[in-house]
Motif scaffolding. Sequence first.
Motif, PDB file in Angstrom:
ATOM      1  N   ASP A 282       0.818  -1.220   0.000  1.00  0.00           N
ATOM      2  CA  ASP A 282       0.000   0.000   0.000  1.00  0.00           C
ATOM      3  C   ASP A 282       0.851   1.269   0.000  1.00  0.00           C
ATOM      4  O   ASP A 282       0.413   2.310  -0.476  1.00  0.00           O
ATOM      5  CB  ASP A 282      -0.922   0.023   1.223  1.00  0.00           C
ATOM      6  N   TYR A 283       2.070   1.185   0.543  1.00  0.00           N
ATOM      7  CA  TYR A 283       2.946   2.349   0.582  1.00  0.00           C
ATOM      8  C   TYR A 283       3.405   2.776  -0.810  1.00  0.00           C
ATOM      9  O   TYR A 283       3.767   3.935  -1.019  1.00  0.00           O
ATOM     10  CB  TYR A 283       4.170   2.065   1.465  1.00  0.00           C
ATOM     11  N   LEU A 284       3.404   1.843  -1.767  1.00  0.00           N
ATOM     12  CA  LEU A 284       3.884   2.175  -3.114  1.00  0.00           C
ATOM     13  C   LEU A 284       3.003   3.239  -3.780  1.00  0.00           C
ATOM     14  O   LEU A 284       3.474   3.981  -4.637  1.00  0.00           O
ATOM     15  CB  LEU A 284       3.927   0.915  -3.988  1.00  0.00           C
ATOM     16  N   GLY A 285       1.747   3.321  -3.378  1.00  0.00           N
ATOM     17  CA  GLY A 285       0.841   4.303  -3.969  1.00  0.00           C
ATOM     18  C   GLY A 285       1.034   5.710  -3.442  1.00  0.00           C
ATOM     19  O   GLY A 285       0.432   6.664  -3.958  1.00  0.00           O
ATOM     20  N   LEU A 286       1.918   5.875  -2.443  1.00  0.00           N
ATOM     21  CA  LEU A 286       2.074   7.193  -1.819  1.00  0.00           C
ATOM     22  C   LEU A 286       2.878   8.173  -2.666  1.00  0.00           C
ATOM     23  O   LEU A 286       2.976   9.352  -2.314  1.00  0.00           O
ATOM     24  CB  LEU A 286       2.703   7.052  -0.430  1.00  0.00           C
TER      25      LEU A 286
END
Length: 220
Positions: free
Chosen positions: A163-167
């Motif tokens: 989920d952090y990759l979308g930040l």
Amino acid sequence: MSAASAPLSVLNEVFGYPAFRGQQAAIVDHLCAGGDALVLMPTGGGKSLCYQVPAIVRHGREQGVAIVVSPLIALMHDQVGALEEAGVHAAFLNSTLTLEDTQKIEREMMSGRLVLLYAAPERITTPRMLAQLDSLHERGLLSLFAIDEAHCVSQWGHDFREDYLGLNVLHERWPDVPRIALTATADDLTRADIITRLQLQTARVFISSFDRPNIRYSIV
């Protein structure tokens, strides 16, 4: 507290500390001025103050709400509780809330009255949240982004979360909003990965000593 409160005044009056420690003052001043930062600081080194103080200062300048990305529900609850106790209007959005509570917090966020909002990375990147942040930004009410546990974005890190990759959307969508990424655990590979994946190439990097004088080994 006046709108023109300086960071040191916030530290004294809200958090009860007489002075910043180590690189905290430089980090806080950099973020208050609108700069991006990557902060490597050991657990217990005071990372949260590095974004909480700028959030309060910038809110006092009518720059709106700070969005804190955190993967840990327990930490969100603890930090919001402590901030509210100190008189700082803070809230979290996570799966523990009812629909009614969620809508109430969203109204507080959209009004600009909220100083800090904590949310998980998967919530930040939902179409609903992105649209709300767009609206805040258009009205000049998006003060900063703090990305806690930033090592979670790296596949070299021990706590990788997809989920952090979308930040990276935070920089792509609102490049003028300052960002601070914080972690206590990042070797050279992980640090490079954080910079690349979160698009922090122009961010100032602050690395604190990992010496913990309060911890020692006694070998008998």
